[in-house]
Design a protein around this motif. Structure first.
Motif, mmCIF file in Angstrom:
data_model
loop_
_atom_site.group_PDB
_atom_site.id
_atom_site.type_symbol
_atom_site.label_atom_id
_atom_site.label_comp_id
_atom_site.label_asym_id
_atom_site.label_seq_id
_atom_site.Cartn_x
_atom_site.Cartn_y
_atom_site.Cartn_z
ATOM 1 N N LEU A 52 91.776 24.792 58.365
ATOM 2 C CA LEU A 52 92.159 23.145 58.199
ATOM 3 C C LEU A 52 91.902 22.722 59.832
ATOM 4 O O LEU A 52 92.194 23.421 60.667
ATOM 5 C CB LEU A 52 93.668 23.288 58.193
ATOM 6 N N PRO A 54 90.984 18.520 62.062
ATOM 7 C CA PRO A 54 90.642 17.246 61.759
ATOM 8 C C PRO A 54 88.907 17.424 61.978
ATOM 9 O O PRO A 54 88.362 18.419 62.405
ATOM 10 C CB PRO A 54 90.959 16.746 63.090
ATOM 11 N N ASN A 55 88.534 16.261 61.700
ATOM 12 C CA ASN A 55 86.781 16.320 61.690
ATOM 13 C C ASN A 55 86.514 16.750 62.994
ATOM 14 O O ASN A 55 86.986 16.122 64.125
ATOM 15 C CB ASN A 55 86.346 14.878 61.273
ATOM 16 N N GLU A 177 84.480 22.825 52.589
ATOM 17 C CA GLU A 177 85.114 21.631 51.934
ATOM 18 C C GLU A 177 84.866 21.574 50.557
ATOM 19 O O GLU A 177 83.968 20.621 50.009
ATOM 20 C CB GLU A 177 84.704 20.187 52.691
ATOM 21 N N THR A 180 85.622 18.066 48.251
ATOM 22 C CA THR A 180 85.682 16.784 48.853
ATOM 23 C C THR A 180 84.889 15.806 47.791
ATOM 24 O O THR A 180 83.694 16.128 47.249
ATOM 25 C CB THR A 180 84.889 16.794 50.156
ATOM 26 N N THR A 208 89.139 23.112 54.321
ATOM 27 C CA THR A 208 89.393 21.667 53.497
ATOM 28 C C THR A 208 90.243 20.545 54.198
ATOM 29 O O THR A 208 90.753 21.118 55.397
ATOM 30 C CB THR A 208 90.375 22.230 52.029
ATOM 31 N N HIS A 209 90.110 19.589 53.683
ATOM 32 C CA HIS A 209 90.869 18.565 54.349
ATOM 33 C C HIS A 209 91.883 18.130 53.292
ATOM 34 O O HIS A 209 92.956 17.230 53.724
ATOM 35 C CB HIS A 209 90.168 17.190 54.574
ATOM 36 N N GLU A 304 100.871 19.020 54.794
ATOM 37 C CA GLU A 304 100.366 17.723 55.377
ATOM 38 C C GLU A 304 101.081 17.353 56.599
ATOM 39 O O GLU A 304 100.825 16.787 57.570
ATOM 40 C CB GLU A 304 100.143 16.544 54.262
#
Ligand code: ADP
Length: 317
Positions: A52, A54-55, A177, A180, A208-209, A304
């Motif tokens: 996991l 961030p972009n 991902e 998505t 994954t986001h 989250e």
């Protein structure tokens, strides 16, 4: 050395190492940019392991090094007991990859896409046909065998990507991902498929986001940012450590002070929402009174919360 004996060799080494993936001080630079900046981690055989971040955190780059698409800048990386710098061909034969973008041949139908892909692994035609048909059934696409790719829905295409990645009967399935852009029903159906594969002993590495996806699917995970590992552990461990057990959200509390001195309670502001995390709902109860004219929401903490706390970019504040 023949492919067969190389595989046996790899299996013997697997028994010695007992890790599907071992990364030590792994680094990847693009010019001045350290996309992966000295990460060390192990993935056990048969576990579902999540990345996991961030972009731009470096997840895809880590995966590309693991499936021997991108060379390392420094460090060491062993996959199925083999060194990626020495045995990329043998590793590629043991790994299945589901990239972020579907990359089928649009001119071919479902079955022919699998058969063409099987040629990369030199699977003899009769075996390839049998395997393709089994995997089409696994993907629930029997009715679509002779349909062109562009006639498939998004969910069907993703299932077919997973089927294609399984053609070489891999030891490790790597998914970048995988869900998505898919609707919740389709995501749910894909999770079932991935659980089924994990139940059969496949090692799964996924990025994954979707925090619910990571929480539901992954035995262990890493949260990475700017090329470095921030934390590692089981979803449960990470939630307990960084977001306790319960969360209270108080929304629309502009102008109110955050209560950041309550013992054992973590307090955090995100825009106009105040967050409090504690081991029990009783510890949060007094705050409900304080925020009675705001919109409040008391709930179990989740991954989250951990992700947002640890990768805070102050983008909302
Ligand atoms: P993530 O998958 O976590 O979104 P990536 O691994 O794709 O992150 O990217 C990590 C960093 O490396 C980003 O800053 C990205 O722009 C950079 N990067 C990735 N691939 C290349 C490349 N081929 N050339 C230059 N920079 C790259």
């Amino acid at each position: 050395m023949s492919g067969k004996s190389k595989n046996l060799d790899a299996m013997e080494k697997n028994l010695e190492t007992s890790f599907a993936i071992e990364a030590e001080n792994l680094q990847k630079s693009y010019g001045e940019l350290r996309a992966v900046d000295g990460v060390s981690f192990d993935v056990r055989y048969g576990e579902a392991f999540g990345l996991l971040g961030p972009n731009g955190a470096g997840k895809s780059t880590m995966m590309r090094m693991i499936y021997c698409r991108t060379p390392l800048t420094a460090g060491s990386l062993r996959v199925v007991g083999l060194d990626v710098t020495k045995d990329p061909r043998a590793i590629k034969a043991r790994v299945g990859v589901v990239p972020q973008e579907n990359n089928f041949d649009p001119d071919l139908n479902v079955r022919d896409n699998l058969l063409v892909y099987a040629r990369y692994f030199r699977i003899p035609r009769p075996d390839a046909e049998q395997r393709a048909d089994e995997l089409i059934a696994f993907a629930g696409l029997q009715d679509k065998r002779h349909v062109r790719i562009d006639e498939l829905s998004g969910g069907m295409k993703r299932r077919l990507m997973i089927a294609r990645a399984l053609l070489n009967d891999p030891t490790i399935l790597i998914l970048d991902e995988p869900t998505t852009g898919l609707d919740p029903h389709v995501r749910y159906a894909l999770w079932e498929k991935l659980r089924e594969l994990r139940g059969k002993g496949l090692t799964i590495l996924l990025s994954t986001h979707y925090m619910d996806e990571a929480e539901k699917l992954c035995d262990r995970l890493l949260i990475v940012d700017q090329g470095k590992i921030l934390v590692r552990g089981t979803p449960r461990q990470l939630i307990e450590e960084h977001a306790r057990h319960f969360a209270l959200e108080a929304r629309g509390c502009n102008g109110r002070p955050l209560h950041d001195h309550i013992p054992h309670v973590i307090a955090e502001r995100r825009g106009s929402t105040h967050f409090y995390f504690a081991a029990s709902s009783e510890e949060l109860a007094p705050l409900l009174h304080h925020y009675e004219d705001c919109e409040t929401y008391l709930r179990p903490s989740n991954l989250e919360d951990v992700f947002l706390r640890l990768t805070d970019r102050n983008s909302l504040t």
